[in-house]
Design an enzyme around this catalytic site. Structure first.
Site, mmCIF file in Angstrom:
data_model
loop_
_atom_site.group_PDB
_atom_site.id
_atom_site.type_symbol
_atom_site.label_atom_id
_atom_site.label_comp_id
_atom_site.label_asym_id
_atom_site.label_seq_id
_atom_site.Cartn_x
_atom_site.Cartn_y
_atom_site.Cartn_z
ATOM 1 N N GLU A 1 -13.207 -46.615 25.736
ATOM 2 C CA GLU A 1 -13.365 -46.058 27.085
ATOM 3 C C GLU A 1 -13.668 -47.164 28.097
ATOM 4 O OE1 GLU A 1 -15.994 -42.675 27.216
ATOM 5 O OE2 GLU A 1 -14.816 -41.573 25.733
ATOM 6 N N TYR B 1 -12.505 -33.946 25.399
ATOM 7 C CA TYR B 1 -13.555 -33.004 25.000
ATOM 8 C C TYR B 1 -13.384 -31.696 25.773
ATOM 9 C CZ TYR B 1 -15.993 -36.843 22.661
ATOM 10 O OH TYR B 1 -16.325 -37.871 21.812
ATOM 11 N N GLU C 1 -20.548 -42.278 15.082
ATOM 12 C CA GLU C 1 -21.152 -43.199 16.041
ATOM 13 C C GLU C 1 -22.655 -43.283 15.792
ATOM 14 O OE1 GLU C 1 -21.298 -44.017 20.909
ATOM 15 O OE2 GLU C 1 -20.231 -42.278 20.090
ATOM 16 N N GLN D 1 -18.479 -35.194 16.104
ATOM 17 C CA GLN D 1 -18.633 -36.337 15.226
ATOM 18 C C GLN D 1 -18.982 -35.852 13.825
ATOM 19 O OE1 GLN D 1 -21.048 -39.538 16.680
ATOM 20 N NE2 GLN D 1 -19.965 -39.630 18.602
ATOM 21 N N GLU E 1 -11.230 -39.557 19.734
ATOM 22 C CA GLU E 1 -12.401 -38.712 20.016
ATOM 23 C C GLU E 1 -11.873 -37.398 20.566
ATOM 24 O OE1 GLU E 1 -15.719 -40.212 22.266
ATOM 25 O OE2 GLU E 1 -15.368 -42.277 21.615
#
Length: 498
Positions: free
Chosen positions: A174, A248, A27, A345, A298
């Site tokens: 999202e 996450y 990103e 990432q 993600e």
């Protein structure tokens, strides 16, 4: 010594483990793209047309199968035309989500060069939040159309006469949050608008990915039924190929965690497993006659140290690498539904595979895990049975404590080779396991281990090999193999069948 038993049936292969399960995510956030991947052709840092050579080498070694770009939250405020054409003519814009200027010197053509340089498939996330179906369709035309048009002439003028043939197109990111705060049904309406025109131009050559959610989220109960309501709204459409979820994790700090927080982090994988199970059940119910893939595009650890102010950078300890291995084992075990995952990432940010400082770079324990697990890519998942003692912990978002085994395992078959990956999720217990290959006799066995005395150990620019894999010295091959898996370690074993 704690005892365990692992049984594997090489003659009972199941689903193929899609190579894209070992994917990456880049990103425009902090130093992930700028400095991490892109330094520009005039930089003194060794580069190939602006792409860092050390990063290219690292991604090539991993055989990176797919890279998701440009976001993330950034995607739903990104207008692709800002990032094409002569660099001197590109505008400097504002990255509203990560509070930084966006020079737009790394755009579509630079991303495609990155993917081609490392052999990865590009995965583009289009702007549904502040963009339009026309903007998305024109981006697809710029990338994929083989005929003559103003946009294909523009692509040729920018150095790419032939189409890029981008397969994976995410329609928003999202969208229950930073991507527009839609409801699931209003997102389904917008998704249909965008996907209609993308499918009309791309046809069967593209795969469309919808934004799902992680349903077990104690901080956001509003989206608890997002996946159900979206799938119900879309049940009669042909515009959907995959649905994505994010997850996450953190327990304690990156290096200051307690023993109980170490164990709790691995227990939280049960929450992600529940996410996968719920999505699998919904997709089976609403789409009985069509396979819809599940993508976790993600995922990873997000420790308190990583903030917007510091570009979301955090230390990457051995624990992070072990967690990545345990998560990848989980994805392997659901290979019948999981078609792609993308760790967050790629460089410098969150659970990165490498960190840079000017011309310096060092690899993280997570990088070594991806490297060690490469043989699973494209192999057949094997039937397995694990008997292991464990610990109890309370996974995030679940209502009660759960038992978590010390050994987290997946096994696959490629040709005559059985590949086994084992995480010892105990912080302090070595585990002696008896490994049985049912109905098969190994001719030889080899292995590697990723381990350090302290699970808080990290690699640095001065000590880049502080946490690195070592080859195992294995004894005589027998039908039942006995091996000790050290506490807080990751081990790979390859058995070649006679």
């Amino acid at each position: 010594m704690t005892q365990a038993r692992i049984r594997i049936w090489p003659d009972l292969p199941k689903a193929t483990i899609h190579p894209n399960i070992y994917g990456h995510f880049a990103e425009h956030i902090g130093r992930c793209t700028y400095e991490g991947i892109w330094v520009g052709p005039k930089s003194r840092i060794p580069n190939e047309d602006g792409l860092r050579l050390d990063v290219l080498a690292a991604l090539k070694q991993l055989r990176a199968p797919v890279i998701r770009w440009p976001g993330g939250c950034f995607a739903d405020d990104y207008h692709w035309r800002d990032g094409v054409g002569p660099v001197k003519d590109r505008p400097t814009t504002v990255n509203i989500w990560w509070k930084q200027s966006e020079p737009n010197t790394f755009g579509t053509d630079e991303f495609m060069r990155l993917c081609r340089a490392v052999g990865a498939a590009p995965y583009i996330c289009v702007n549904l939040g502040s963009g339009s179906p026309q903007e998305a369709r024109e981006w697809l035309e710029y990338c994929n159309f083989a005929g003559d048009s103003t946009l294909t002439r523009m692509r040729a003028a920018n150095g790419a006469k032939a189409p890029y043939d981008v397969t994976y197109w995410g329609v928003g990111n999202e969208n229950w949050g930073c991507g527009g705060h839609f409801t699931p049904r209003s997102y389904a309406h917008e998704y249909t608008r965008f996907a209609t025109y993308l499918r009309a131009l791309g046809g069967k050559d593209i795969q469309l990915i919808a934004c799902g959610c992680n349903p077990i989220d104690p901080h956001n109960p509003r989206i608890r039924h997002w996946n159900h309501d979206f799938c119900e709204e879309m049940r009669h459409t042909s515009l959907l190929d995959h649905i994505s979820i994010h997850r996450y994790f953190h327990r304690g700090t990156a290096q200051g965690f307690s023993d109980s927080e170490f164990h709790a982090l691995f227990g939280d994988l049960l929450t992600m497993e529940r996410d996968i199970q719920e999505a699998d059940a919904l997709l089976s119910y609403f789409y009985p006659d069509k396979f819809i893939g599940l993508i976790i595009d993600e995922w990873g650890t997000w420790h308190p140290a990583a903030t917007t102010e510091n570009g979301n950078e955090q230390p990457s300890a051995l624990r992070d690498g072990l967690f990545a291995a345990a998560a990848l084992n989980l994805f392997n075990r659901y290979a019948h539904r999981v078609t792609m995952t993308n760790i967050a990432q790629t460089i410098n940010v969150l659970q990165c595979i490498a960190a840079t400082a000017g011309a310096k770079m060092h690899l993280t324990p997570t990088y070594h895990v991806f490297d060690m697990m490469r043989p699973h890519m494209g192999a057949r998942l094997l039937t397995q049975e694990v008997e292991s003692p464990g610990f109890e912990t309370h996974p995030v978002g679940l209502k009660q404590k759960h038992a978590v085994p010390y050994l987290n395992v997946s096994a696959s078959l490629s040709g005559k080779k059985v590949f086994l990956t084992v995480v010892n999720q105990s912080i302090d217990q070595d585990v002696e396991a008896t490994l049985e290959l049912r109905g098969a006799s190994p001719a030889n066995i080899s292995g590697k281990v990723l381990h350090a005395e302290d699970p808080r150990a990290v690699n640095t620019y001065d000590t880049p090999k502080n946490v690195a894999p070592k080859r195992l010295k294995l004894g005589e091959v027998k039908k039942a193999i006995v091996h000790t898996f050290p506490a807080h370690s990751f081990t790979t074993l390859t058995a070649t069948m006679a």
